[in-house]
Design an enzyme around this catalytic site. Structure first.
Site, PDB file in Angstrom:
ATOM      1  N   SER A  31       0.821  -1.221   0.000  1.00 35.54           N
ATOM      2  CA  SER A  31       0.000   0.000   0.000  1.00 35.54           C
ATOM      3  C   SER A  31       0.848   1.260   0.000  1.00 35.54           C
ATOM      4  O   SER A  31       1.675   1.455   0.882  1.00 35.54           O
ATOM      5  CB  SER A  31      -0.891   0.050   1.249  1.00 35.54           C
ATOM      6  OG  SER A  31      -1.766  -1.027   1.271  1.00 35.54           O
ATOM      7  N   HIS A  62      -3.416   0.332  -4.511  1.00 35.01           N
ATOM      8  CA  HIS A  62      -2.766  -0.772  -5.213  1.00 35.01           C
ATOM      9  C   HIS A  62      -3.148  -0.682  -6.690  1.00 35.01           C
ATOM     10  O   HIS A  62      -4.320  -0.847  -7.032  1.00 35.01           O
ATOM     11  CB  HIS A  62      -3.258  -2.121  -4.660  1.00 35.01           C
ATOM     12  CG  HIS A  62      -2.719  -2.485  -3.316  1.00 35.01           C
ATOM     13  ND1 HIS A  62      -1.758  -3.449  -3.154  1.00 35.01           N
ATOM     14  CD2 HIS A  62      -2.991  -2.025  -2.086  1.00 35.01           C
ATOM     15  CE1 HIS A  62      -1.464  -3.572  -1.865  1.00 35.01           C
ATOM     16  NE2 HIS A  62      -2.200  -2.715  -1.187  1.00 35.01           N
ATOM     17  N   HIS A  84      -5.303  -9.564  -0.753  1.00 33.80           N
ATOM     18  CA  HIS A  84      -5.284  -9.859   0.681  1.00 33.80           C
ATOM     19  C   HIS A  84      -6.450 -10.772   1.048  1.00 33.80           C
ATOM     20  O   HIS A  84      -7.473 -10.788   0.377  1.00 33.80           O
ATOM     21  CB  HIS A  84      -5.443  -8.564   1.497  1.00 33.80           C
ATOM     22  CG  HIS A  84      -4.487  -7.478   1.142  1.00 33.80           C
ATOM     23  ND1 HIS A  84      -4.669  -6.673   0.045  1.00 33.80           N
ATOM     24  CD2 HIS A  84      -3.334  -7.069   1.727  1.00 33.80           C
ATOM     25  CE1 HIS A  84      -3.669  -5.804  -0.028  1.00 33.80           C
ATOM     26  NE2 HIS A  84      -2.845  -6.024   0.978  1.00 33.80           N
ATOM     27  N   TYR A  86      -8.463 -10.212   3.424  1.00 31.08           N
ATOM     28  CA  TYR A  86      -9.642  -9.416   3.811  1.00 31.08           C
ATOM     29  C   TYR A  86     -10.500  -9.019   2.613  1.00 31.08           C
ATOM     30  O   TYR A  86     -11.647  -8.614   2.773  1.00 31.08           O
ATOM     31  CB  TYR A  86      -9.230  -8.174   4.624  1.00 31.08           C
ATOM     32  CG  TYR A  86      -8.372  -7.158   3.903  1.00 31.08           C
ATOM     33  CD1 TYR A  86      -8.897  -6.349   2.901  1.00 31.08           C
ATOM     34  CD2 TYR A  86      -7.039  -6.994   4.250  1.00 31.08           C
ATOM     35  CE1 TYR A  86      -8.115  -5.414   2.250  1.00 31.08           C
ATOM     36  CE2 TYR A  86      -6.247  -6.059   3.615  1.00 31.08           C
ATOM     37  CZ  TYR A  86      -6.785  -5.272   2.621  1.00 31.08           C
ATOM     38  OH  TYR A  86      -6.003  -4.357   1.984  1.00 31.08           O
ATOM     39  N   GLU A  87      -9.950  -9.141   1.409  1.00 30.48           N
ATOM     40  CA  GLU A  87     -10.767  -8.858   0.230  1.00 30.48           C
ATOM     41  C   GLU A  87     -11.709 -10.028  -0.084  1.00 30.48           C
ATOM     42  O   GLU A  87     -12.534  -9.921  -0.990  1.00 30.48           O
ATOM     43  CB  GLU A  87      -9.857  -8.590  -0.975  1.00 30.48           C
ATOM     44  CG  GLU A  87      -9.023  -7.313  -0.815  1.00 30.48           C
ATOM     45  CD  GLU A  87      -7.972  -7.177  -1.900  1.00 30.48           C
ATOM     46  OE1 GLU A  87      -8.327  -6.778  -3.021  1.00 30.48           O
ATOM     47  OE2 GLU A  87      -6.794  -7.482  -1.641  1.00 30.48           O
ATOM     48  N   ALA A 114       2.838  -1.960   4.143  1.00 34.42           N
ATOM     49  CA  ALA A 114       2.570  -0.920   5.133  1.00 34.42           C
ATOM     50  C   ALA A 114       2.208  -1.642   6.417  1.00 34.42           C
ATOM     51  O   ALA A 114       1.518  -2.661   6.380  1.00 34.42           O
ATOM     52  CB  ALA A 114       1.412  -0.057   4.660  1.00 34.42           C
ATOM     53  N   MET A 212      -1.435  -6.876   7.408  1.00 29.89           N
ATOM     54  CA  MET A 212      -2.455  -7.811   6.909  1.00 29.89           C
ATOM     55  C   MET A 212      -2.005  -8.580   5.669  1.00 29.89           C
ATOM     56  O   MET A 212      -2.842  -9.074   4.915  1.00 29.89           O
ATOM     57  CB  MET A 212      -3.739  -7.031   6.590  1.00 29.89           C
ATOM     58  CG  MET A 212      -4.261  -6.215   7.767  1.00 29.89           C
ATOM     59  SD  MET A 212      -5.652  -5.185   7.295  1.00 29.89           S
ATOM     60  CE  MET A 212      -5.835  -4.154   8.769  1.00 29.89           C
ATOM     61  N   SER A 213      -0.710  -8.695   5.467  1.00 25.18           N
ATOM     62  CA  SER A 213      -0.243  -9.332   4.221  1.00 25.18           C
ATOM     63  C   SER A 213       1.059 -10.094   4.456  1.00 25.18           C
ATOM     64  O   SER A 213       1.375 -10.492   5.570  1.00 25.18           O
ATOM     65  CB  SER A 213      -0.031  -8.246   3.152  1.00 25.18           C
ATOM     66  OG  SER A 213       1.041  -7.396   3.514  1.00 25.18           O
ATOM     67  N   ASN A 236       1.911   3.982  10.593  1.00 28.03           N
ATOM     68  CA  ASN A 236       1.210   4.496  11.774  1.00 28.03           C
ATOM     69  C   ASN A 236       1.683   3.723  12.993  1.00 28.03           C
ATOM     70  O   ASN A 236       2.182   2.609  12.865  1.00 28.03           O
ATOM     71  CB  ASN A 236      -0.311   4.299  11.611  1.00 28.03           C
ATOM     72  CG  ASN A 236      -0.670   2.843  11.339  1.00 28.03           C
ATOM     73  OD1 ASN A 236      -0.562   2.369  10.200  1.00 28.03           O
ATOM     74  ND2 ASN A 236      -1.044   2.127  12.373  1.00 28.03           N
ATOM     75  N   HIS A 248      -6.918   4.417   6.614  1.00 28.87           N
ATOM     76  CA  HIS A 248      -6.164   3.976   5.433  1.00 28.87           C
ATOM     77  C   HIS A 248      -5.546   5.168   4.697  1.00 28.87           C
ATOM     78  O   HIS A 248      -4.484   5.038   4.070  1.00 28.87           O
ATOM     79  CB  HIS A 248      -7.080   3.170   4.506  1.00 28.87           C
ATOM     80  CG  HIS A 248      -6.365   2.485   3.376  1.00 28.87           C
ATOM     81  ND1 HIS A 248      -5.339   1.586   3.579  1.00 28.87           N
ATOM     82  CD2 HIS A 248      -6.514   2.564   2.042  1.00 28.87           C
ATOM     83  CE1 HIS A 248      -4.899   1.144   2.412  1.00 28.87           C
ATOM     84  NE2 HIS A 248      -5.589   1.732   1.447  1.00 28.87           N
TER      85      HIS A 248
END
Ligand code: HPA
Length: 277
Positions: A31, A62, A84, A86-87, A114, A212-213, A236, A248
């Site tokens: 990201s 992306h 990912h 989560y998609e 990220a 998350m990846s 962050n 995001h």
């Protein structure tokens, strides 16, 4: 002919038919970090949706294309974006691009992402060279029958993050003047950010950054004996550490802010990585 190996071979053949370059290093840009691929020499870009069997990236920030080009005199394949869990994708889809890179003949990979900073020593905008991970995504992407054409059923993850490349990246980042650290990546499924209690727990477990990846790709790469360098950009401070709510937009903005240092680091390390392959 519908097994993953054949599908990955079909995709690899499709990609290699579009270029005379034969990349040995594959880069995945997370990201806000996609701009590196815009700086490759002699590039060809292929949208993910044109590649047979490739999943489409839906995450904002992306671009969703594979760019093949040169860094100095080293040919690389760079994914601008990834998919990912989560998609809604299955592990199989999440690791498919790494399988394709394996079939393209790639021997080393640079995975970027990220991430939220858990460790107190981390600041927004610093980079973390990963030295290990903790997989809290709920499963291993390789559960199911093993295809021995990819690799062994059981394999070592002791040095999953190739130690000489970690040293190289730390050295070059310091030389360039980047705020850089080493650390352990905790992988969660997302898409919600963590709770402060989860972050306190991850810190006790030994996590330095959270995202998350990346971990499914690392596991798939090591299955194929592809060497791994992985770099997190701390976009962050993780939940409960800073006072601001996470969003995001901030993740993307910090990605833009570190852009120049990040691009310089990849340009410095990739030729030296290639020398080892
Ligand atoms: N948590 C999980 N994933 C992330 C974060 C975070 O704080 N920041 C960027 N990706």
């Amino acid at each position: 002919m519908s097994d993953t190996y054949s599908k990955a071979q079909t995709a690899a053949d499709f990609i290699l038919a579009k270029t005379t370059l034969r990349p040995r290093i594959g880069v995945v840009l997370g990201s806000g970090l996609g701009s590196f691929a815009d700086e490759l020499a002699d590039p060809i870009a292929i949208p993910f949706q044109e590649i047979p069997g490739f999943p489409r990236s839906t995450a904002e920030g992306h671009a969703g294309r594979l760019v093949i080009g040169n860094v100095g005199n080293v040919a690389i394949a760079a994914m601008q974006g990834r998919v990912h869990l989560y998609e809604g994708y299955k592990f199989e889809d999440v690791i498919f691009p790494m399988r394709v890179m394996g079939r393209m003949g790639i021997k080393g990979t640079v995975l970027t992402n990220a991430a939220g900073g858990i460790s107190e020593k981390l600041e927004q905008g610093c980079l973390v060279i990963l030295n290990d991970h903790i997989n809290l995504q709920g499963a291993n992407p390789l559960v199911g029958p093993n295809d021995s054409r990819f690799g062994l059923r059981f394999f070592d993850m002791g040095n999953a993050y190739h130690p000489p490349w970690r040293q190289l990246a730390l050295r070059e980042a310091t030389r360039i003047g980047i705020n850089v650290h080493e650390g352990v990546y905790v992988a969660v499924p997302g898409p919600s950010y963590e709770t402060p209690a989860e972050i306190r727990a991850f810190r006790v477990l030994g996590g330095d950054v959270v995202g998350m990846s990346t971990v499914p790709e690392v596991i798939a790469a090591r299955h194929m004996e592809i060497k791994v360098l992985a770099i997190s950009c701390v976009t962050n401070l993780a939940a409960g550490i800073g006072s601001d709510p996470l969003n995001h937009q901030e993740v993307l903005e910090v990605g833009m802010r570190v852009r120049d240092g990040f691009v310089a680091l990849l340009k410095a390390v990739i030729p030296q990585m290639a020398a080892e392959l």
